[in-house]
Scaffold this motif. Structure first.
Motif, mmCIF file in Angstrom:
data_model
loop_
_atom_site.group_PDB
_atom_site.id
_atom_site.type_symbol
_atom_site.label_atom_id
_atom_site.label_comp_id
_atom_site.label_asym_id
_atom_site.label_seq_id
_atom_site.Cartn_x
_atom_site.Cartn_y
_atom_site.Cartn_z
ATOM 1 N N LEU A 158 0.816 -1.220 0.000
ATOM 2 C CA LEU A 158 0.000 0.000 0.000
ATOM 3 C C LEU A 158 0.847 1.265 0.000
ATOM 4 C CD1 LEU A 158 -2.787 -0.984 2.568
ATOM 5 C CD2 LEU A 158 -3.029 -0.841 0.075
ATOM 6 N N ARG A 159 1.973 1.212 0.672
ATOM 7 C CA ARG A 159 2.750 2.457 0.801
ATOM 8 C C ARG A 159 3.445 2.859 -0.493
ATOM 9 N NH1 ARG A 159 8.333 1.248 3.543
ATOM 10 N NH2 ARG A 159 8.269 3.425 4.147
ATOM 11 N N LYS A 160 3.452 1.958 -1.475
ATOM 12 C CA LYS A 160 3.971 2.340 -2.799
ATOM 13 C C LYS A 160 3.004 3.271 -3.520
ATOM 14 C CE LYS A 160 6.576 -1.927 -3.395
ATOM 15 N NZ LYS A 160 6.336 -3.318 -3.774
ATOM 16 N N LYS A 161 1.725 3.171 -3.164
ATOM 17 C CA LYS A 161 0.703 3.962 -3.870
ATOM 18 C C LYS A 161 0.082 5.079 -3.039
ATOM 19 C CE LYS A 161 -2.537 2.459 -6.820
ATOM 20 N NZ LYS A 161 -3.642 1.582 -7.269
ATOM 21 N N TYR A 162 0.056 4.887 -1.715
ATOM 22 C CA TYR A 162 -0.678 5.828 -0.868
ATOM 23 C C TYR A 162 0.180 6.313 0.288
ATOM 24 C CZ TYR A 162 -4.398 3.257 -3.233
ATOM 25 O OH TYR A 162 -5.174 2.656 -4.174
ATOM 26 N N LYS A 163 -0.192 7.489 0.796
ATOM 27 C CA LYS A 163 0.357 7.904 2.087
ATOM 28 C C LYS A 163 -0.336 7.057 3.153
ATOM 29 C CE LYS A 163 2.326 12.231 1.264
ATOM 30 N NZ LYS A 163 3.779 12.094 1.377
ATOM 31 N N LEU A 164 0.418 6.653 4.169
ATOM 32 C CA LEU A 164 -0.156 5.866 5.258
ATOM 33 C C LEU A 164 0.029 6.616 6.574
ATOM 34 C CD1 LEU A 164 1.149 2.261 4.397
ATOM 35 C CD2 LEU A 164 -0.926 3.381 3.577
ATOM 36 N N GLU A 203 -10.202 12.388 -0.034
ATOM 37 C CA GLU A 203 -9.034 11.669 -0.552
ATOM 38 C C GLU A 203 -8.535 10.594 0.416
ATOM 39 O OE1 GLU A 203 -6.916 15.215 -3.121
ATOM 40 O OE2 GLU A 203 -6.788 15.336 -0.941
ATOM 41 N N ILE A 204 -9.327 10.381 1.490
ATOM 42 C CA ILE A 204 -8.876 9.520 2.598
ATOM 43 C C ILE A 204 -9.787 8.313 2.807
ATOM 44 C CG2 ILE A 204 -8.444 9.460 5.088
ATOM 45 C CD1 ILE A 204 -6.741 11.640 4.365
ATOM 46 N N LEU A 205 -9.172 7.186 3.099
ATOM 47 C CA LEU A 205 -9.898 6.024 3.621
ATOM 48 C C LEU A 205 -9.439 5.815 5.058
ATOM 49 C CD1 LEU A 205 -11.646 3.393 3.287
ATOM 50 C CD2 LEU A 205 -9.527 2.269 2.554
ATOM 51 N N PHE A 206 -10.396 5.729 5.989
ATOM 52 C CA PHE A 206 -10.061 5.498 7.391
ATOM 53 C C PHE A 206 -10.480 4.100 7.808
ATOM 54 C CE2 PHE A 206 -9.894 5.551 11.896
ATOM 55 C CZ PHE A 206 -8.960 6.518 12.218
ATOM 56 N N ILE A 207 -9.578 3.375 8.468
ATOM 57 C CA ILE A 207 -9.864 2.009 8.897
ATOM 58 C C ILE A 207 -9.728 1.883 10.412
ATOM 59 C CG2 ILE A 207 -9.147 -0.409 8.671
ATOM 60 C CD1 ILE A 207 -8.019 0.400 5.920
ATOM 61 N N LEU A 258 -14.696 -0.647 8.427
ATOM 62 C CA LEU A 258 -14.706 -1.197 9.778
ATOM 63 C C LEU A 258 -13.844 -2.459 9.835
ATOM 64 C CD1 LEU A 258 -15.950 -1.158 12.675
ATOM 65 C CD2 LEU A 258 -17.737 -2.665 11.768
ATOM 66 N N ALA A 259 -12.869 -2.459 10.743
ATOM 67 C CA ALA A 259 -12.029 -3.653 10.953
ATOM 68 C C ALA A 259 -12.814 -4.650 11.793
ATOM 69 C CB ALA A 259 -10.728 -3.257 11.640
ATOM 70 N N PHE A 260 -13.690 -5.360 11.142
ATOM 71 C CA PHE A 260 -14.623 -6.252 11.827
ATOM 72 C C PHE A 260 -13.889 -7.362 12.587
ATOM 73 C CE2 PHE A 260 -17.874 -9.620 11.954
ATOM 74 C CZ PHE A 260 -18.900 -8.908 12.532
ATOM 75 N N LYS A 280 -13.657 -8.241 6.850
ATOM 76 C CA LYS A 280 -13.736 -9.467 7.652
ATOM 77 C C LYS A 280 -12.340 -9.907 8.062
ATOM 78 C CE LYS A 280 -18.197 -11.177 7.226
ATOM 79 N NZ LYS A 280 -18.888 -11.320 5.947
ATOM 80 N N ARG A 281 -11.383 -9.654 7.168
ATOM 81 C CA ARG A 281 -9.971 -9.918 7.449
ATOM 82 C C ARG A 281 -9.187 -8.694 6.994
ATOM 83 N NH1 ARG A 281 -8.607 -14.414 3.543
ATOM 84 N NH2 ARG A 281 -9.532 -12.804 2.255
ATOM 85 N N PHE A 282 -7.997 -8.498 7.534
ATOM 86 C CA PHE A 282 -7.218 -7.320 7.143
ATOM 87 C C PHE A 282 -6.968 -7.304 5.633
ATOM 88 C CE2 PHE A 282 -3.290 -4.880 6.515
ATOM 89 C CZ PHE A 282 -3.677 -3.688 7.107
ATOM 90 N N GLU A 283 -6.782 -8.487 5.057
ATOM 91 C CA GLU A 283 -6.522 -8.600 3.611
ATOM 92 C C GLU A 283 -7.603 -7.962 2.758
ATOM 93 O OE1 GLU A 283 -5.989 -10.778 6.115
ATOM 94 O OE2 GLU A 283 -5.880 -12.738 5.150
ATOM 95 N N ASP A 284 -8.818 -7.898 3.286
ATOM 96 C CA ASP A 284 -9.935 -7.350 2.501
ATOM 97 C C ASP A 284 -9.700 -5.907 2.072
ATOM 98 O OD1 ASP A 284 -11.144 -9.770 2.828
ATOM 99 O OD2 ASP A 284 -12.544 -9.104 4.376
ATOM 100 N N ILE A 285 -8.784 -5.242 2.718
ATOM 101 C CA ILE A 285 -8.464 -3.870 2.346
ATOM 102 C C ILE A 285 -8.010 -3.766 0.882
ATOM 103 C CG2 ILE A 285 -6.078 -3.997 3.179
ATOM 104 C CD1 ILE A 285 -6.217 -1.136 3.933
#
Ligand code: MG
Length: 224
Positions: free
Chosen positions: A109-115, A171-175, A195-197, A214-219
């Motif tokens: 993710l950090r290759k494409k987005y600010k984290l 421009e933001i996604l919040f998890i 939501l980190a279910f 449902k899992r972190f990977e779903d991001i």
């Protein structure tokens, strides 16, 4: 508006914090009984979590508060308290970990987005956990309780992140794992929310996230 940054809550979103609290509390209870506290492990374990509920999960005098009502001789009480603290710390170093897929996915993710991280934890605890988990190099920004002295869902920590990153809410996604704090706060400013279910421990809320993980990977499906 294209997605430019992903903001994360820390505890129970990136780090398996509840597992850490349960395991360390179990170890502390065991040590207290072993060193002579006249009770049993199950009762003491329960009592520790009652104190966390009452005083907050970051409360620093938990074991003292467990032991005091037994009115033990002062050195006996101190011995038990120090044994509990050491058992807690020893366990902490082995159980505090990120969820399994967190590091490889953050790397992508950090290759494409600010984290960034927006956490209610105090600055020292947040950084201790980040370093202990080997997550200290993944983020452009870490906002902690100390930065605004307000907790989510207050708009302050979210606004602080926006101004530091020079980005707009759209421009933001919040998890985050807490609907009433993470989702509510981010959504009210106009951020997209997930939501980190998998880390959900409490908090029913009428606020609906845009996505449920449902899992972190779903991001990865969300940002695709
Ligand atoms: Mg959390």
């Amino acid at each position: 508006m294209p997605l430019k940054a992903i903001l994360f809550d820390l505890d129970n979103t990136l780090i398996d914090f509840m597992k850490f609290k349960k395991e360390t509390s179990k170890a502390a209870a065991k040590a207290m009984i072993f060193h002579g506290l006249p009770s049993d492990e199950k009762t003491i374990y329960k009592r520790i979590f009652q104190i966390y509920d009452e005083y907050g999960i970051e409360y620093q005098k938990t074991f003292f508060r467990v032991i005091t009502p037994f009115k033990l001789e002062i050195n006996k009480a101190e011995r038990i308290q120090q044994a509990a603290i050491l058992a807690y710390l020893k366990k902490k170093f082995s159980v505090l970990k990120p969820y399994a897929s967190v590091k490889p996915i953050l790397r992508r993710l950090r290759k494409k987005y600010k984290l960034a991280i927006v956490t209610d934890a105090p600055r020292n605890k947040a950084w201790q956990r980040l370093v202990l988990c080997g997550l200290e190099d993944y983020f452009d920004l870490v906002i902690t309780y100390n930065d605004t002295k307000e907790k989510k869902p207050s708009s302050k920590p979210f606004k602080k992140a926006l101004s530091s990153l020079k980005l707009k809410p759209s421009e933001i996604l919040f998890i985050g794992d807490n609907p009433g704090r993470d989702v509510k706060g981010a959504k009210s400013l106009g951020m997209k929310t997930a939501l980190a279910f998998y880390g959900l421990t409490r908090g029913k809320s009428r606020v609906k996230p845009d996505y449920i993980l449902k899992r972190f990977e779903d991001i990865l499906k969300v940002v695709k």
